[in-house]
Design an enzyme around this catalytic site. Structure first.
Site, mmCIF file in Angstrom:
data_model
loop_
_atom_site.group_PDB
_atom_site.id
_atom_site.type_symbol
_atom_site.label_atom_id
_atom_site.label_comp_id
_atom_site.label_asym_id
_atom_site.label_seq_id
_atom_site.Cartn_x
_atom_site.Cartn_y
_atom_site.Cartn_z
ATOM 1 N N ASP A 106 0.872 -1.183 0.000
ATOM 2 C CA ASP A 106 0.000 0.000 0.000
ATOM 3 C C ASP A 106 0.907 1.230 0.000
ATOM 4 O OD1 ASP A 106 -3.235 0.284 1.246
ATOM 5 O OD2 ASP A 106 -1.985 2.067 0.940
ATOM 6 N N PHE A 156 -6.586 -4.595 -4.618
ATOM 7 C CA PHE A 156 -7.523 -3.531 -4.237
ATOM 8 C C PHE A 156 -7.009 -2.135 -4.559
ATOM 9 C CE2 PHE A 156 -8.194 -7.105 -1.463
ATOM 10 C CZ PHE A 156 -9.561 -7.237 -1.452
ATOM 11 N N SER A 170 -16.377 -3.455 -9.575
ATOM 12 C CA SER A 170 -17.414 -2.588 -9.010
ATOM 13 C C SER A 170 -18.705 -2.689 -9.797
ATOM 14 C CB SER A 170 -16.918 -1.141 -9.080
ATOM 15 O OG SER A 170 -17.972 -0.256 -8.847
ATOM 16 N N TYR A 202 -14.338 6.101 -13.386
ATOM 17 C CA TYR A 202 -14.007 5.060 -12.411
ATOM 18 C C TYR A 202 -14.501 3.694 -12.910
ATOM 19 C CZ TYR A 202 -14.595 2.164 -8.272
ATOM 20 O OH TYR A 202 -14.583 1.120 -7.401
ATOM 21 N N LYS A 224 -12.499 0.092 -14.237
ATOM 22 C CA LYS A 224 -12.734 -1.262 -13.703
ATOM 23 C C LYS A 224 -13.104 -2.215 -14.839
ATOM 24 C CE LYS A 224 -11.925 -0.466 -9.364
ATOM 25 N NZ LYS A 224 -10.921 -1.177 -8.588
ATOM 26 N N ALA A 275 -27.516 15.795 3.478
ATOM 27 C CA ALA A 275 -28.282 16.194 2.289
ATOM 28 C C ALA A 275 -28.702 14.931 1.550
ATOM 29 C CB ALA A 275 -27.430 17.073 1.385
HETATM 30 N N1 UDP Z 1 -26.097 10.108 -0.935
HETATM 31 C C1 UDP Z 1 -26.852 11.127 -0.401
HETATM 32 N N2 UDP Z 1 -26.231 12.092 0.350
HETATM 33 C C2 UDP Z 1 -24.878 12.078 0.580
HETATM 34 C C3 UDP Z 1 -24.101 11.004 0.036
HETATM 35 C C4 UDP Z 1 -24.746 10.037 -0.716
HETATM 36 O O1 UDP Z 1 -28.071 11.189 -0.596
HETATM 37 O O2 UDP Z 1 -24.369 12.997 1.243
HETATM 38 C C5 UDP Z 1 -26.771 9.054 -1.742
HETATM 39 C C6 UDP Z 1 -26.232 8.872 -3.152
HETATM 40 O O3 UDP Z 1 -26.899 9.741 -4.042
HETATM 41 C C7 UDP Z 1 -26.551 7.404 -3.419
HETATM 42 C C8 UDP Z 1 -26.467 6.756 -2.034
HETATM 43 O O4 UDP Z 1 -26.545 7.829 -1.088
HETATM 44 O O5 UDP Z 1 -27.857 7.260 -3.877
HETATM 45 C C9 UDP Z 1 -25.178 6.004 -1.808
HETATM 46 O O6 UDP Z 1 -24.105 6.870 -2.160
HETATM 47 P P1 UDP Z 1 -22.604 6.538 -1.827
HETATM 48 O O7 UDP Z 1 -21.786 7.717 -2.256
HETATM 49 O O8 UDP Z 1 -22.500 6.094 -0.416
HETATM 50 O O9 UDP Z 1 -22.267 5.272 -2.712
HETATM 51 P P2 UDP Z 1 -22.379 5.052 -4.307
HETATM 52 O O10 UDP Z 1 -23.771 4.531 -4.555
HETATM 53 O O11 UDP Z 1 -22.082 6.326 -4.986
HETATM 54 O O12 UDP Z 1 -21.340 4.002 -4.552
#
Ligand code: UDP
Length: 325
Positions: free
Chosen positions: A30, A71, A115, A139, A143, A204
């Protein structure tokens, strides 16, 4: 001995714990750019960048490595759109360099950290491995490209690999030894727990007008310890010598909305957790839920921590110990 690249990161460190519990000897590689020194759970550690071919080569010369769990990568969707070059460099070039060292050294078994982002906007739910692969961000593209490289390496050089396509990794080691610690943090559950701890004012909700029952996005949250056990099984299938190049979804098969997650976190933490409705985050599909039938059938994978309550509760135990002031 098993080489774990990115073994000081969130998922990598949990996999190291599981590997050692199963009696494997592990060497962690790492660069500690995102990983944490206190999450290295092996006496064998090499600090280097995955792109540094010479340093990675010396690790292979120093340790009797039989297989690699890979990873090490950049893993933020938003950042990948702003800085694509870094993502192509670290993820794609870094993996190519690793594969080339493996070939030189005659190591032909790899478990790859892929992913759900390889699917992009899904056409149906739950998503199965046969569904179309159309990533919508850099991203996910990196992958997918690496999965293609692995197929070509299999055909041309006999590399055997298993790619594991994670849905939303969440939760923390039930014994409290590891958990999520990103800087900056962008993931829903740790952000919600930050609000519970008083480190942030409110969470949010990114979009409340999606075509879902409560209007917020639905995701498939899978406990990180369950992800770890799938890696141990994938490794076992490679060590048993089966020639293969396969990909498996890893999810819970159950979707929870952003509002569901906040409600569960309110129950688990007994804190009010104020939330506000915000705009959609670009590139977020409405629903992402996995079918993991193939991993269950082929690898014999069983989830030990499927409940969202338990996922959030283990994350909370970790979070408040690590981040309480
Ligand atoms: N999300 C949210 N508020 C935040 C961060 C994430 O509403 O401050 C929502 C995001 O839009 C998604 C879900 O939570 O629908 C999971 O997001 P995260 O970033 O954890 O993982 P991702 O799905 O992007 O891999």
């Amino acid at each position: 001995m098993i080489l774990v690249t990115g073994g000081a990161g969130y998922i990598g460190s949990h996999v190291v714990l599981s590997l050692r519990e199963m009696g494997h000897e592990v060497v962690v590689l790492d660069d500690l750019s995102r990983g944490h020194e206190d999450l290295i759970f092996s006496p064998n550690f090499v600090q280097c960048d995955i792109r540094d071919r010479e340093a990675v080569g010396s690790a292979f010369a120093r340790f009797p490595i039989e297989a690699v769990l890979h990873f090490a990568a950049r893993s933020l969707v938003g950042e990948s759109m702003r800085e694509p070059e870094v993502y192509y460099d670290v993820n794609v070039n870094g993996t190519l360099s690793l594969l080339s060292v493996m070939r030189d050294r005659g190591v032909n078994a790899l478990v790859f950290s892929s992913s759900a982002a390889v699917y992009g906007e899904p056409e149906r739910t739950p998503i199965s491995e046969e569904d179309e692969l159309r990533p919508t961000n850099v991203y996910g593209e990196t992958k997918l490209f690496i999965e293609s490289m692995l197929r070509r390496y299999h055909e041309a050089y006999g590399l055997n690999s298993v790619s594991l396509r994670y849905f939303n990794a969440a939760g923390a080691d039930p014994e409290g030894r590891s958990g999520e610690d990103h800087d900056p943090e962008t993931h829903l559950i740790p952000l919600v727990l930050d609000v519970a701890l008083g480190r942030r004012k409110e969470i949010a909700i990114f979009g409340t007008d999606y075509p879902t029952p409560d209007g917020s996005c639905i995701r498939d949250y899978i406990h990180v310890t369950d992800l770890a056990s799938a890696h141990v099984l994938a490794l076992k299938s490679l060590i048993q010598g089966k020639a293969r190049c396969s990909a498996y979804n890893l999810g819970n098969g159950m979707g929870y909305s952003v509002k569901d997650v906040i409600d569960v976190a309110r129950r688990v933490t007994s804190k009010p957790i104020p939330a506000s409705a915000g705009p959609r985050r670009p590139g977020d599909p409405a629903v992402l839920v996995a079918s993991s039938d193939r991993a269950q059938k082929d690898l014999g994978w069983r989830r030990a921590h499927p409940e969202l309550e338990e996922i959030v509760a283990t994350a909370w135990e970790w979070h408040r110990r690590r981040f309480s002031r």
